[in-house]
Write a protein that holds these residues in place. Structure first.
Motif, PDB file in Angstrom:
ATOM      1  N   ASP A 239      16.114  26.872  -5.239  1.00  0.00           N
ATOM      2  CA  ASP A 239      15.209  27.572  -5.219  1.00  0.00           C
ATOM      3  C   ASP A 239      14.161  26.986  -4.079  1.00  0.00           C
ATOM      4  O   ASP A 239      13.645  25.750  -4.485  1.00  0.00           O
ATOM      5  CB  ASP A 239      14.457  28.040  -6.405  1.00  0.00           C
ATOM      6  CG  ASP A 239      13.448  28.962  -6.421  1.00  0.00           C
ATOM      7  OD1 ASP A 239      13.039  29.227  -5.160  1.00  0.00           O
ATOM      8  OD2 ASP A 239      13.272  29.565  -7.382  1.00  0.00           O
ATOM      9  N   SER A 240      13.617  27.688  -3.000  1.00  0.00           N
ATOM     10  CA  SER A 240      12.711  27.040  -2.144  1.00  0.00           C
ATOM     11  C   SER A 240      11.287  26.702  -2.878  1.00  0.00           C
ATOM     12  O   SER A 240      10.802  26.075  -2.306  1.00  0.00           O
ATOM     13  CB  SER A 240      12.611  27.767  -0.822  1.00  0.00           C
ATOM     14  OG  SER A 240      12.124  29.126  -1.326  1.00  0.00           O
ATOM     15  N   MET A 241      11.130  27.553  -3.855  1.00  0.00           N
ATOM     16  CA  MET A 241       9.786  27.102  -4.539  1.00  0.00           C
ATOM     17  C   MET A 241       9.700  25.959  -5.178  1.00  0.00           C
ATOM     18  O   MET A 241       8.554  25.376  -4.989  1.00  0.00           O
ATOM     19  CB  MET A 241       9.535  28.313  -5.596  1.00  0.00           C
ATOM     20  CG  MET A 241       8.032  28.216  -6.212  1.00  0.00           C
ATOM     21  SD  MET A 241       6.880  28.240  -5.387  1.00  0.00           S
ATOM     22  CE  MET A 241       7.030  30.016  -4.447  1.00  0.00           C
ATOM     23  N   ASP A 242      10.810  25.282  -5.508  1.00  0.00           N
ATOM     24  CA  ASP A 242      10.754  23.770  -6.140  1.00  0.00           C
ATOM     25  C   ASP A 242      10.566  23.061  -4.949  1.00  0.00           C
ATOM     26  O   ASP A 242       9.711  22.008  -5.114  1.00  0.00           O
ATOM     27  CB  ASP A 242      12.256  23.495  -6.511  1.00  0.00           C
ATOM     28  CG  ASP A 242      12.641  24.177  -7.808  1.00  0.00           C
ATOM     29  OD1 ASP A 242      11.739  24.717  -8.537  1.00  0.00           O
ATOM     30  OD2 ASP A 242      13.789  24.209  -8.145  1.00  0.00           O
ATOM     31  N   MET A 243      10.782  23.351  -3.804  1.00  0.00           N
ATOM     32  CA  MET A 243      10.365  22.249  -2.706  1.00  0.00           C
ATOM     33  C   MET A 243       9.130  22.453  -2.214  1.00  0.00           C
ATOM     34  O   MET A 243       8.455  21.388  -1.941  1.00  0.00           O
ATOM     35  CB  MET A 243      11.524  22.531  -1.436  1.00  0.00           C
ATOM     36  CG  MET A 243      11.034  21.684  -0.234  1.00  0.00           C
ATOM     37  SD  MET A 243      12.387  21.881   1.090  1.00  0.00           S
ATOM     38  CE  MET A 243      12.143  23.567   1.366  1.00  0.00           C
TER      39      MET A 243
END
Length: 394
Positions: A239-243
């Motif tokens: 998930d790009s939100m984690d990054m």
């Protein structure tokens, strides 16, 4: 030892495998490359070819293809991640201009190596996953998932991190999780981006970025220290939100890039020892490993591809320059193992240097700023042993 007409089987159609295939075929060998996939493809990612790797591509007759597929890098910028303030600049124009430092898409490097291998007469066999390796007979042999058994006088393992040939030579390996994960992504690049690598450093994390394909794309590699384990795989999505959350405290420039990322690739970073044994000679043939199969490395010195290219040249050069397989393969391991061990150790050290916090971070950055102002050439000269090495000159 003449390689003319010598039958060689290479396992793995990555950077090291295809480079070795062309290097051997140009010396007259009949080379077959076994690849487990149904097509030669690479997931989207950039990589760097420093002058030591570019020297090999030039010696293989692929300089024009490299220049067409890559961007010539001019500098590496070290930047304070949270503030965006510059820390130091490494002027890559000081490196050997005849070879250069290159940014390119991994798929473009694979494509030019594949074309070069085919032009040299290499045979590519797809859907050929190795299930077993047998080194007990007169000749090395592999058994494929299809049940086919292939015996060959010379078996070369370029089969990557989870190499079956490495295991056959060294037994099971036990890498350990470093407590770090990395995300990879490629996004559209802003117009007019300079051909420079930016290293944004912060406590417990850093991000590297540089342009690709004439400045139309921007490569991102973001690394975070954390205890949650992640698989050692190039094909895991996240998930790009984690990054974004991991780099929420970084500068607006970095956050702006990450806001444009969708479904990044994620892989856990594991530390592997350099293989103890790289070769074995049996009564009717021999086996050797190279690239990630011999010396997996953390991605903090950008030398994975260049090491594989160096291995390929030295292996072919040793085979052509010695009277016996035993002498050739002994010379190959002697030339390559100490250098790759040093490179892997240097990459490990960079991981620590990028992630400093507190007082050590303040002192480290202040020292880099001072050295960059007083003697910028000194900073780059620390890498002479790495970038100035040319395996094609013996």
């Amino acid at each position: 030892m003449s390689l003319i007409g010598q039958s060689v089987t290479v396992v793995g159609a990555g950077v090291a495998g295809l480079a070795a295939a062309r290097a051997l075929a140009l010396r007259g060998a009949r080379v077959t490359v076994l690849e487990q996939a149904d097509a030669i493809r690479e997931v989207g990612a950039g990589l760097q070819i420093s002058p030591n790797g570019a020297a090999v591509l030039r010696a293989l007759g692929l300089q024009d293809a490299l220049d067409a597929a890559s961007m010539r890098a001019t500098a590496v910028q070290l930047i304070d991640g949270p503030t965006g303030d510059p820390v130091a600049r490494l002027d890559l124009a000081r490196l050997r201009p005849d070879q250069g430092y290159h940014f390119l898409h991994r798929a473009d490097l694979i494509a030019l190596l594949l074309q070069g291998a085919r032009e040299a007469g290499v045979t590519l066999r797809l859907l050929s996953r190795v299930a077993e390796v047998d080194l007990s007979g007169a000749r090395p042999a592999v058994t494929l998932d299809s049940g086919d058994r292939i015996e060959t006088p010379l078996l070369i393992g370029a089969d990557g991190l989870h190499s079956r040939l490495r295991a056959a030579l060294n037994g099971a390996q036990h890498p350990f999780f470093t407590g770090q994960v990395a995300w990879r992504a490629v996004i559209p690049c802003e117009p007019g981006a300079a051909p420079e690598a930016e290293v944004h450093m912060g406590p417990g994390r850093h991000l590297v970025s540089y342009p690709l394909r004439g400045g139309t794309l921007r490569n991102l590699v973001a690394v975070e220290e954390r205890q949650r384990w992640a698989e050692e795989s190039w094909t895991l999505r996240d998930d790009s939100m984690d990054m974004r959350l991991a780099f929420a405290g970084f500068s607006p420039r970095v956050r702006g890039w990450l806001d444009r990322v969708e479904d990044p690739w994620l892989w856990g970073l594991f530390r592997h020892p350099v293989a103890g044994t790289w070769t074995r000679v049996v009564s009717g043939g021999a086996v050797a490993i190279l690239g990630d199969a011999a010396h997996p490395t953390l991605p903090f010195l950008a030398q994975g591809a260049s090491m594989g290219l160096e291995d390929a040249w030295v292996l072919a050069d040793a085979l052509a320059g010695h009277d016996s397989l035993a002498a050739a393969l002994a010379a190959y391991q002697t030339r390559r193992k100490p250098r790759t061990t040093r490179i892997v150790a240097a990459a490990n050290a960079n991981a620590r240097a990028y992630h400093l916090s507190g007082l050590p971070r303040m002192i480290g950055h202040a020292g880099l700023r001072l050295l960059g102002r007083l003697s910028p050439a000194t900073m780059l000269s620390r890498f002479d042993w790495l970038y100035g090495h040319d395996v094609t000159q013996g």
